[in-house]
Motif scaffolding. Structure first.
Motif, PDB file in Angstrom:
ATOM      1  N   MET A 327       1.041  -0.805   0.391  1.00  0.00           N
ATOM      2  CA  MET A 327      -0.079   0.112   0.113  1.00  0.00           C
ATOM      3  C   MET A 327       0.806   1.221  -0.063  1.00  0.00           C
ATOM      4  SD  MET A 327      -3.151   1.337  -0.509  1.00  0.00           S
ATOM      5  CE  MET A 327      -4.156  -0.520   0.423  1.00  0.00           C
ATOM      6  N   LEU A 328       0.725   2.449  -0.980  1.00  0.00           N
ATOM      7  CA  LEU A 328       1.785   3.121  -1.793  1.00  0.00           C
ATOM      8  C   LEU A 328       0.510   4.427  -0.315  1.00  0.00           C
ATOM      9  CD1 LEU A 328       2.958   3.333  -4.918  1.00  0.00           C
ATOM     10  CD2 LEU A 328       3.798   2.515  -3.314  1.00  0.00           C
ATOM     11  N   GLY A 331      -2.420   6.279  -1.540  1.00  0.00           N
ATOM     12  CA  GLY A 331      -3.877   4.988  -1.479  1.00  0.00           C
ATOM     13  C   GLY A 331      -3.625   4.276  -3.225  1.00  0.00           C
ATOM     14  N   GLU A 332      -2.718   4.046  -3.591  1.00  0.00           N
ATOM     15  CA  GLU A 332      -1.992   3.211  -4.765  1.00  0.00           C
ATOM     16  C   GLU A 332      -1.760   1.911  -4.613  1.00  0.00           C
ATOM     17  OE1 GLU A 332      -2.038   6.121  -8.810  1.00  0.00           O
ATOM     18  OE2 GLU A 332       0.068   6.049  -7.332  1.00  0.00           O
ATOM     19  N   VAL A 333      -1.287   0.831  -5.365  1.00  0.00           N
ATOM     20  CA  VAL A 333      -1.208  -0.450  -4.566  1.00  0.00           C
ATOM     21  C   VAL A 333      -0.317  -0.352  -5.445  1.00  0.00           C
ATOM     22  CG1 VAL A 333      -1.187  -2.840  -3.741  1.00  0.00           C
ATOM     23  CG2 VAL A 333      -3.137  -0.962  -3.369  1.00  0.00           C
ATOM     24  N   PRO A 421       8.551   4.555  -6.704  1.00  0.00           N
ATOM     25  CA  PRO A 421       7.458   4.926  -7.621  1.00  0.00           C
ATOM     26  C   PRO A 421       7.438   6.324  -8.858  1.00  0.00           C
ATOM     27  CG  PRO A 421       6.633   3.911  -5.907  1.00  0.00           C
ATOM     28  CD  PRO A 421       8.161   4.939  -5.583  1.00  0.00           C
ATOM     29  N   GLU A 422       6.517   6.526  -9.098  1.00  0.00           N
ATOM     30  CA  GLU A 422       6.627   7.407 -10.374  1.00  0.00           C
ATOM     31  C   GLU A 422       6.903   8.607  -9.580  1.00  0.00           C
ATOM     32  OE1 GLU A 422       4.647   8.816 -14.449  1.00  0.00           O
ATOM     33  OE2 GLU A 422       3.591   7.779 -13.058  1.00  0.00           O
ATOM     34  N   TYR A 423       5.961   8.441  -8.722  1.00  0.00           N
ATOM     35  CA  TYR A 423       5.923   9.058  -7.897  1.00  0.00           C
ATOM     36  C   TYR A 423       7.249  10.503  -7.253  1.00  0.00           C
ATOM     37  CZ  TYR A 423       5.085   6.594  -3.828  1.00  0.00           C
ATOM     38  OH  TYR A 423       5.894   5.723  -2.812  1.00  0.00           O
ATOM     39  N   ARG A 481      -1.841  -1.215   6.602  1.00  0.00           N
ATOM     40  CA  ARG A 481      -3.362  -0.730   6.919  1.00  0.00           C
ATOM     41  C   ARG A 481      -2.387   1.085   6.178  1.00  0.00           C
ATOM     42  NH1 ARG A 481      -6.842  -2.416   9.193  1.00  0.00           N
ATOM     43  NH2 ARG A 481      -8.845  -1.330  10.392  1.00  0.00           N
ATOM     44  N   LEU A 482      -3.871   1.383   5.745  1.00  0.00           N
ATOM     45  CA  LEU A 482      -3.555   3.434   5.012  1.00  0.00           C
ATOM     46  C   LEU A 482      -4.795   3.614   5.092  1.00  0.00           C
ATOM     47  CD1 LEU A 482      -0.941   5.193   3.708  1.00  0.00           C
ATOM     48  CD2 LEU A 482      -2.951   4.617   1.784  1.00  0.00           C
ATOM     49  N   VAL A 483      -4.546   5.001   6.150  1.00  0.00           N
ATOM     50  CA  VAL A 483      -5.373   5.601   7.026  1.00  0.00           C
ATOM     51  C   VAL A 483      -5.493   7.042   6.208  1.00  0.00           C
ATOM     52  CG1 VAL A 483      -7.438   5.966   8.510  1.00  0.00           C
ATOM     53  CG2 VAL A 483      -6.266   4.378   8.685  1.00  0.00           C
ATOM     54  N   LYS A 484      -6.629   7.472   5.847  1.00  0.00           N
ATOM     55  CA  LYS A 484      -6.359   8.627   5.163  1.00  0.00           C
ATOM     56  C   LYS A 484      -7.938   9.646   6.256  1.00  0.00           C
ATOM     57  CE  LYS A 484      -6.225   7.848  -0.122  1.00  0.00           C
ATOM     58  NZ  LYS A 484      -6.288   8.275  -1.241  1.00  0.00           N
TER      59      LYS A 484
END
Length: 536
Positions: A327-328, A331-333, A421-423, A481-484
């Motif tokens: 999990m990036l 929010g992408e994987v 990653p590209e970011y 886990r990712l929480v926004k």
């Protein structure tokens, strides 16, 4: 849209130079950050001190890293070295990329792990003398000395080999399954010890595809548990099955037929949780020892919190087993590592899948996968992938052999790589935020501010996202886990900083207590994370 695996392979057959073009044109970059870690990491976890714990088994004979003087391990039952002065765990410093040895006493082969609320790494089970052991690693700065501690006053109620751990809302840990262990138990131990869990027996087949079950703590407090091709929602407090989830088509997905799984980011009112499971081996590849059987490329996606939910199916660009889903902070994987044929197990995989894939959950069905720049190092059985605070992904391990073996088609891999990653591309530098200030601790439900700087003016709302530090092993990141968090618009300050107002997650069901990486994300580009402790 990414072309299918078969079309891509056919084009490469007709025009091998397409591979060179593809490498140059596809997003993402690779670098070797450690040329020789000394061990092949079967288990990997990132600590709040920006160090990384790497861990292998103990009964493999000599590694390529010596223990500190006076720290040799004496074990009359070790099948290879009764007096062992080689390290089977090391600590990596993310600032200098130096390595120092750690001492582990009992066998951690195919064990499980999870961080506790205070940042201590709990490690449980394994094989042989480690099958009922609890171990702790209390992290420290790399310049200080900290090491593994074998707990002497408590042990697992039942031996756990190939089990999965998940931290719970109260900070305790549930430990689920394992070979010949169709039960659950807890740390700290609860009265009564192991609790029989018939679902795991129902998910078992003649090649034991119920091992390393996928666990996801849902924001309603139930556990989503997946094994083989079956899933249930489980109330662990009442030992009660809330409901069955429809079967996932496409064959077994857990060890030894490993795909991988993530829960997509929790956001908004936190009432919805979406689970994605991708890849896996053809049933029978393990018992038939078929190294050439093509892997599955299918993914299932389900809204686990919806009572009438069904799986939505789609296909990755490549069939893949032993892949890792990371999990990036956006929010992408990232789907990375693994092979395109065979199964998990020693000498049982082939055709390494060098191409990472980006899964973009907000895109329409059929447009969610993007093929990324391929690596050059096969990462087969016993490899790992972990998100780093700087937004890169650390890639470690790969040892498809019973012992360390360097003269082989897929040798034991001691190099550690980082995938960007590209970011993190150079043309994103002007919009990459710098998280210059954030609290060290936050309480559930409270409002707080973070401060960022960025070269170009902020457009829209800057996200502030919490990412856990999971325990990565065997194609699944336990506790990932990712929480926004809820945020207001970015407000410019007189000193050039932006003040971002945030609201912490409401409770431990949404984000269990512990240490998280907090990222500011501006137009899809994350900052370097700062560590924050979340508690009630």
């Amino acid at each position: 849209m990414a072309m299918s695996n078969s079309i891509f392979s056919f084009l490469l057959f007709l025009c091998p130079s397409l591979l060179i073009m593809a490498r140059a044109d596809l997003p993402g970059t690779w670098e070797v950050v450690v040329a020789n870690a000394g061990i092949a990491s079967m288990h990997t976890a990132v600590t709040r001190f920006n160090t990384v714990v790497l861990l292998d088994r103990t009964n493999i004979g000599p590694s390529r890293k010596m223990l500190r003087k006076g720290h040799c391990r004496n074990d009359p039952y070790d099948p290879v070295l009764k007096h062992d002065c080689y390290a089977h765990s090391v600590l990596l410093d993310l600032h200098t990329f130096q390595i120092r040895p750690l001492t582990i006493l009992t066998d951690t082969w195919c064990s499980s792990g999870q961080f506790l609320p205070d940042g201590t790494l709990l490690q449980s089970g394994g094989d042989l003398d480690g099958v009922r052991k609890f171990r702790k690693f209390t992290p420290c700065k790399f310049t200080e000395l900290c090491d593994w501690e074998e707990l002497q006053n408590m042990e697992l109620s039942q031996g756990r080999w190939y089990a999965t751990n998940q931290i719970l809302p109260d900070g305790s840990v549930i430990i689920v399954g394992g070979r010949a262990a169709n039960s659950v138990e807890f740390f700290p131990p609860r009265h009564g010890g192991a609790v029989h869990f018939p679902f795991l027996a129902e998910a078992e087949d003649n090649q034991m595809d119920n091992l390393y079950p996928y666990l996801h703590l849902l924001p309603n407090g139930n556990l989503f548990i997946f094994a083989n091709n079956k899933a249930v929602l489980y109330d662990f407090n009442k030992n009660f099955l809330v409901r069955d989830i429809p079967l996932l088509e496409g064959g077994p997905r857990n060890y030894p037929s490993a795909g991988s799984s993530v829960m997509l980011p929790l956001e908004g009112d936190f009432s919805t949780a979406v689970i994605v499971i991708c890849g896996g081996a053809e049933y029978g590849a393990y018992i038939q020892k078929s190294v050439d059987t093509p892997a599955h490329g299918s993914c299932g996606r389900i809204v686990a919190t919806r009572p009438d939910s069904v799986w939505e199916m789609e296909d990755m660009p490549f069939g893949r087993i032993m892949g890792d889903m990371v999990m990036l902070p956006t929010g992408e994987v990232l789907i990375i590592n693994g092979a395109q044929a065979g199964t998990q197990g020693f000498e049982m995989g082939s055709n390494p899948c060098l191409y990472p894939v980006l899964y973009r959950p907000d895109q329409p069905l059929g447009l969610r996968f993007m093929t990324l720049n391929p690596g050059s190092v096969p990462r087969m059985y016993h490899s790992t992938a972990n998100l780093l605070p700087d937004g890169r992904v650390l890639i470690a391990g790969s040892n498809p052999h019973y012992f360390y073996k360097f003269a082989a088609e897929f040798p034991t891999e001691l190099r550690i790589e980082a995938f960007s990653p590209e970011y993190l591309a150079a043309d994103k530098a002007n919009i990459r935020p710098v998280l210059v200030e954030s609290p060290e601790t936050i309480r559930y439900g409270e409002g707080f501010d973070v401060f960022v700087t960025v070269l170009l003016p902020v457009v829209g709302v800057v996200e502030v996202n919490l990412a856990s530090a999971p325990f990565a092993t065997h194609s699944f990141s336990q506790g990932q886990r990712l929480v926004k968090m809820g945020v207001t618009s970015a407000l410019p300050e007189s000193d050039g900083r932006y003040r971002i107002g945030c609201t912490a997650p409401p409770d431990g069901r949404v984000a269990p207590p512990g240490w998280y990486m907090v990222f500011a994300v501006n137009q899809g580009v994350p900052s370097v994370a700062r560590w924050v402790q979340l508690f009630s």
